[in-house]
Design an enzyme around this catalytic site. Structure first.
Site, PDB file in Angstrom:
ATOM      1  CG  ASN A  10     -68.180 -41.511  22.367  1.00 32.13           C
ATOM      2  OD1 ASN A  10     -67.303 -41.797  23.180  1.00 32.13           O
ATOM      3  ND2 ASN A  10     -68.085 -40.513  21.517  1.00 32.13           N
ATOM      4  CG  ASN A  12     -63.844 -41.108  24.767  1.00 32.26           C
ATOM      5  OD1 ASN A  12     -63.103 -41.643  25.591  1.00 32.26           O
ATOM      6  ND2 ASN A  12     -63.565 -41.036  23.474  1.00 32.26           N
ATOM      7  CG  ASP A  71     -77.980 -35.086  17.842  1.00 32.99           C
ATOM      8  OD1 ASP A  71     -77.353 -36.090  17.435  1.00 32.99           O
ATOM      9  OD2 ASP A  71     -78.345 -34.180  17.077  1.00 32.99           O
ATOM     10  CG  PHE A 154     -64.061 -36.094  19.080  1.00 32.21           C
ATOM     11  CD1 PHE A 154     -64.157 -35.562  20.363  1.00 32.21           C
ATOM     12  CD2 PHE A 154     -65.225 -36.172  18.320  1.00 32.21           C
ATOM     13  CE1 PHE A 154     -65.382 -35.133  20.873  1.00 32.21           C
ATOM     14  CE2 PHE A 154     -66.462 -35.754  18.830  1.00 32.21           C
ATOM     15  CZ  PHE A 154     -66.532 -35.230  20.105  1.00 32.21           C
ATOM     16  N   GLY A 155     -63.079 -35.068  15.958  1.00 40.35           N
ATOM     17  CA  GLY A 155     -63.994 -34.387  15.035  1.00 40.35           C
ATOM     18  C   GLY A 155     -63.476 -33.034  14.555  1.00 40.35           C
ATOM     19  CE1 TYR A 156     -66.669 -31.129  10.647  1.00 38.42           C
ATOM     20  CE2 TYR A 156     -68.105 -31.938  12.395  1.00 38.42           C
ATOM     21  CZ  TYR A 156     -67.786 -31.843  11.063  1.00 38.42           C
ATOM     22  OH  TYR A 156     -68.575 -32.470  10.119  1.00 38.42           O
ATOM     23  CG  ASP A 157     -62.438 -30.858  19.471  1.00 37.56           C
ATOM     24  OD1 ASP A 157     -63.231 -29.931  19.728  1.00 37.56           O
ATOM     25  OD2 ASP A 157     -62.485 -31.963  20.034  1.00 37.56           O
ATOM     26  CE  LYS A 177     -64.223 -30.566  23.203  1.00 37.67           C
ATOM     27  NZ  LYS A 177     -64.273 -31.741  22.342  1.00 37.67           N
ATOM     28  NE  ARG A 183     -70.730 -34.773  23.907  1.00 42.39           N
ATOM     29  CZ  ARG A 183     -69.808 -34.347  23.068  1.00 42.39           C
ATOM     30  NH1 ARG A 183     -68.594 -34.064  23.493  1.00 42.39           N
ATOM     31  NH2 ARG A 183     -70.069 -34.201  21.789  1.00 42.39           N
TER      32      ARG A 183
HETATM   33  P1  IMP Z   1     -73.066 -37.110  17.964  1.00 42.61           P
HETATM   34  O1  IMP Z   1     -73.643 -36.120  18.900  1.00 42.61           O
HETATM   35  O2  IMP Z   1     -72.294 -38.190  18.654  1.00 42.61           O
HETATM   36  O3  IMP Z   1     -74.064 -37.600  16.948  1.00 42.61           O
HETATM   37  O4  IMP Z   1     -71.926 -36.380  17.147  1.00 42.61           O
HETATM   38  C1  IMP Z   1     -72.135 -35.297  16.336  1.00 42.61           C
HETATM   39  C2  IMP Z   1     -70.892 -34.885  15.575  1.00 42.61           C
HETATM   40  O5  IMP Z   1     -70.640 -33.515  15.902  1.00 42.61           O
HETATM   41  C3  IMP Z   1     -69.597 -35.610  15.900  1.00 42.61           C
HETATM   42  O6  IMP Z   1     -69.407 -36.733  15.112  1.00 42.61           O
HETATM   43  C4  IMP Z   1     -68.579 -34.549  15.539  1.00 42.61           C
HETATM   44  O7  IMP Z   1     -68.424 -34.478  14.153  1.00 42.61           O
HETATM   45  C5  IMP Z   1     -69.266 -33.269  15.955  1.00 42.61           C
HETATM   46  N1  IMP Z   1     -68.927 -32.900  17.341  1.00 42.61           N
HETATM   47  C6  IMP Z   1     -69.762 -32.884  18.416  1.00 42.61           C
HETATM   48  N2  IMP Z   1     -69.110 -32.492  19.527  1.00 42.61           N
HETATM   49  C7  IMP Z   1     -67.846 -32.259  19.146  1.00 42.61           C
HETATM   50  C8  IMP Z   1     -66.681 -31.841  19.868  1.00 42.61           C
HETATM   51  O8  IMP Z   1     -66.666 -31.625  21.092  1.00 42.61           O
HETATM   52  N3  IMP Z   1     -65.556 -31.717  19.132  1.00 42.61           N
HETATM   53  C9  IMP Z   1     -65.511 -31.957  17.806  1.00 42.61           C
HETATM   54  N4  IMP Z   1     -66.537 -32.361  17.090  1.00 42.61           N
HETATM   55  C10 IMP Z   1     -67.719 -32.511  17.754  1.00 42.61           C
END
Ligand code: IMP
Length: 200
Positions: A10, A12, A71, A154-157, A177, A183
């Site tokens: 990733n 980003n 993670d 992204f994701g669950y934001d 954020k 993170r």
């Molecule tokens: P990974 O750490 O890249 O394996 O991602 C874990 C998963 O957690 C992501 O695909 C998202 O579904 C979710 N996630 C982790 N951090 C965030 C965030 O900052 N915003 C939204 N979703 C998150």
């Protein structure tokens, strides 16, 4: 100074990491840019274990570099901590987040605000060229809103809301954020620890 390889695909995350770790290393690159493509079985039951599994897989291939990995995921109290370490795989890894988020809102229908508490968690693992290692964890507390909102992130934001704004993290600017995110906190804690260990 040394090179940091971030065990992630990733970009980003690599960019975010640049801003925080520039004083620690000459160069920060993703494992892909380092020409590495390890097979990683993310089968740990905690964020810390999974971060270390990723870091170890890359450290084996690049023992002279400083390797970092992360993670992360969303833990919802009313769902017994789900989706947790399965956040990326919840309902299948190719399912869109519109569908995942709608499903979570549906599962929480009727649950009052005070019981909708949730947190994003991020574990960062580092392995130094001398083989020593550590993890640092960052947490962002919030709650699951009763609707999805916002276009950033992204994701669950879109369904994760924070106080005092009472808006989702998808409604915050990237800088807003990063300042409060799981993170950002984990990366800053890791940078501090690396500075100590590397005597910077
Ligand atoms: P990974 O750490 O890249 O394996 O991602 C874990 C998963 O957690 C992501 O695909 C998202 O579904 C979710 N996630 C982790 N951090 C965030 C965030 O900052 N915003 C939204 N979703 C998150």
């Amino acid at each position: 100074m040394m090179r940091i390889i971030f065990a992630t695909g990733n970009q980003n995350k690599v960019r975010e990491c640049h801003e925080i770790l520039d004083s620690v290393a000459d160069e920060i690159i993703s494992m892909k840019d380092a020409g590495l493509d390890p097979d990683i079985a993310e089968d740990g039951d905690t964020f810390e274990k999974n971060a270390m599994i990723k870091a170890e897989a890359v450290h084996k291939l690049a023992p002279d570099d400083l390797v970092i990995a992360d993670d992360s995921g969303l833990c919802i109290d009313a769902l017994n901590g789900e989706p947790g370490v399965y956040s990326a795989r919840y309902m299948g890894k190719d399912t869109s987040y519109d569908i995942k988020n709608a499903n979570i809102l549906e599962r929480l229908e009727g649950v009052p605000k005070e019981k909708r508490t949730a947190r994003f968690v991020c574990a960062m693992a580092a392995i130094l060229p001398d083989g020593s290692s550590f993890t640092k964890t960052g947490v962002m507390e919030g709650y699951i809103g009763d609707h999805a909102e916002g276009q950033n992130g992204f994701g669950y934001d879109p369904i994760f809301f924070v106080e005092p704004q009472n808006h989702s993290t998808a409604s915050l600017s990237p800088d807003e954020k990063n300042a409060i995110s799981h993170r950002g906190k984990a990366m800053r804690a890791m940078a501090e620890e690396l500075k100590k260990r590397l005597d910077k």
